[in-house]
Design a protein around this motif. Structure first.
Motif, PDB file in Angstrom:
ATOM      1  N   ARG A  88      33.593  23.956  32.247  1.00 23.59           N
ATOM      2  CA  ARG A  88      33.773  22.606  31.721  1.00 23.59           C
ATOM      3  C   ARG A  88      34.873  22.623  30.659  1.00 23.59           C
ATOM      4  N   PRO A  89      35.593  21.511  30.487  1.00 27.49           N
ATOM      5  CA  PRO A  89      36.733  21.506  29.570  1.00 27.49           C
ATOM      6  C   PRO A  89      36.353  21.863  28.133  1.00 27.49           C
ATOM      7  N   PRO A  90      37.116  22.733  27.520  1.00 24.94           N
ATOM      8  CA  PRO A  90      38.157  23.563  28.109  1.00 24.94           C
ATOM      9  C   PRO A  90      37.549  24.772  28.825  1.00 24.94           C
ATOM     10  N   ASN A  91      38.113  25.138  29.963  1.00 24.00           N
ATOM     11  CA  ASN A  91      37.660  26.262  30.779  1.00 24.00           C
ATOM     12  C   ASN A  91      37.795  27.561  29.983  1.00 24.00           C
ATOM     13  N   VAL A  92      36.675  28.209  29.683  1.00 24.99           N
ATOM     14  CA  VAL A  92      36.731  29.434  28.865  1.00 24.99           C
ATOM     15  C   VAL A  92      36.878  30.712  29.696  1.00 24.99           C
ATOM     16  N   TRP A  93      36.943  30.578  31.021  1.00 22.72           N
ATOM     17  CA  TRP A  93      37.171  31.742  31.892  1.00 22.72           C
ATOM     18  C   TRP A  93      38.651  32.108  31.997  1.00 22.72           C
ATOM     19  N   ALA A  94      39.527  31.187  31.715  1.00 22.10           N
ATOM     20  CA  ALA A  94      40.945  31.330  32.032  1.00 22.10           C
ATOM     21  C   ALA A  94      41.563  32.606  31.467  1.00 22.10           C
ATOM     22  N   ASP A  95      42.307  33.280  32.331  1.00 18.66           N
ATOM     23  CA  ASP A  95      43.113  34.456  31.996  1.00 18.66           C
ATOM     24  C   ASP A  95      42.315  35.682  31.580  1.00 18.66           C
ATOM     25  N   LYS A  96      41.066  35.747  31.998  1.00 18.77           N
ATOM     26  CA  LYS A  96      40.260  36.934  31.714  1.00 18.77           C
ATOM     27  C   LYS A  96      40.237  37.849  32.928  1.00 18.77           C
ATOM     28  N   ALA A  97      40.218  39.147  32.667  1.00 18.95           N
ATOM     29  CA  ALA A  97      40.009  40.125  33.728  1.00 18.95           C
ATOM     30  C   ALA A  97      38.526  40.121  34.075  1.00 18.95           C
ATOM     31  N   ALA A  98      38.219  40.454  35.323  1.00 16.85           N
ATOM     32  CA  ALA A  98      36.826  40.451  35.750  1.00 16.85           C
ATOM     33  C   ALA A  98      36.593  41.490  36.837  1.00 16.85           C
ATOM     34  N   ALA A  99      35.337  41.902  36.944  1.00 12.98           N
ATOM     35  CA  ALA A  99      34.906  42.821  37.997  1.00 12.98           C
ATOM     36  C   ALA A  99      33.528  42.382  38.455  1.00 12.98           C
ATOM     37  N   ILE A 100      33.191  42.781  39.682  1.00 14.18           N
ATOM     38  CA  ILE A 100      31.902  42.406  40.264  1.00 14.18           C
ATOM     39  C   ILE A 100      31.210  43.657  40.783  1.00 14.18           C
ATOM     40  N   VAL A 101      29.922  43.761  40.504  1.00 14.57           N
ATOM     41  CA  VAL A 101      29.086  44.808  41.078  1.00 14.57           C
ATOM     42  C   VAL A 101      27.916  44.145  41.783  1.00 14.57           C
ATOM     43  N   PHE A 153      40.303  39.033  39.027  1.00 17.01           N
ATOM     44  CA  PHE A 153      39.425  40.130  39.420  1.00 17.01           C
ATOM     45  C   PHE A 153      40.217  41.387  39.751  1.00 17.01           C
ATOM     46  N   ILE A 154      39.666  42.540  39.360  1.00 15.73           N
ATOM     47  CA  ILE A 154      40.259  43.796  39.805  1.00 15.73           C
ATOM     48  C   ILE A 154      40.094  43.861  41.322  1.00 15.73           C
ATOM     49  N   ASN A 155      41.014  44.507  41.986  1.00  9.95           N
ATOM     50  CA  ASN A 155      40.926  44.647  43.438  1.00  9.95           C
ATOM     51  C   ASN A 155      40.173  45.898  43.868  1.00  9.95           C
ATOM     52  N   LYS A 156      40.367  46.974  43.116  1.00 11.39           N
ATOM     53  CA  LYS A 156      39.735  48.238  43.473  1.00 11.39           C
ATOM     54  C   LYS A 156      39.296  48.951  42.216  1.00 11.39           C
ATOM     55  N   PRO A 157      38.245  49.698  42.273  1.00  8.76           N
ATOM     56  CA  PRO A 157      37.369  49.864  43.423  1.00  8.76           C
ATOM     57  C   PRO A 157      36.389  48.709  43.544  1.00  8.76           C
ATOM     58  N   GLU A 158      35.958  48.438  44.760  1.00  9.32           N
ATOM     59  CA  GLU A 158      34.866  47.496  44.961  1.00  9.32           C
ATOM     60  C   GLU A 158      33.569  48.276  44.793  1.00  9.32           C
TER      61      GLU A 158
END
Length: 191
Positions: free
Chosen positions: A104-117, A141-146
């Motif tokens: 929601r405004p302002p978007n607080v995710w913007a320009d952050k690095a992220a990873a998923i497990v 998001f990082i691409n590797k490693p998944e």
């Protein structure tokens, strides 16, 4: 020369279950950083108190206190670690709700690095769906490693409390965290 500031990572778990294997991955990531990636600090942020997204709860540009506290934690972080179970080929409702509140405004995710497990029997579709959502949010998001872990295939990878006990997967998780660290530093330099 002053010491570099630690990299602050917020970790969100899409499962609300206490003994969730996905939450176990976050605990393991926190331990790994304390042991061997000392310039990365992970803060687990509980998303269970967030109300369902309802713009009627926004009053004159402000959010409910629990939502604003959550948004501030995301804003202050350098990067994000998502532990995302797969529900019906997608991310869980609690995780999507958290993502939406922070967008929601302002978007607080913007320009952050992220990873998923992910720990479960699947997870690829949820991870790829979360990546699609991240495009609109300007999450990188990082691409590797998944990291996909089939928690239900022998040998046992978690104990009865949901803690990761498998050494090979702890090492794989460490490699993901090192990649997130490197990507976060790169984005900070370029920013």
């Amino acid at each position: 020369m002053a010491a570099a500031q630690p990299i602050k990572v917020v970790a969100l778990c899409g499962s609300l279950r206490k003994a969730s294997y996905n939450r176990g991955l976050i605990r393991a990531a926190t331990e790994i950083c304390k042991e061997s990636i000392k310039d990365v600090q992970i803060e687990y942020v509980d998303i269970s108190p967030l109300p369902l997204l309802n713009t009627d709860l926004e009053v004159e540009g402000t959010y409910p206190p629990v939502v604003e506290a959550f948004r501030q934690k995301i804003l202050r972080a350098d990067s994000v670690l998502f532990a995302s179970p797969e529900y019906n080929y997608s991310v869980s409702a609690p995780l999507k709700n958290a993502v939406d509140w922070a967008s929601r405004p302002p978007n607080v995710w913007a320009d952050k690095a992220a990873a998923i497990v992910n720990a479960g029997g699947g997870g690829a579709r949820a991870q790829y769906h979360l990546r699609q959502i991240g495009v609109f949010l300007d999450l990188h998001f990082i691409n590797k490693p998944e990291f996909f872990l089939n928690a239900f295939q022998p040998p046992q990878k978690f104990d009865s409390d949901g803690d990761l006990i498998d050494a090979d997967n702890r090492e794989r998780l460490k490699q993901l965290l090192l990649s997130l660290r490197a990507f976060t530093l790169r984005l900070k330099r370029e920013g």
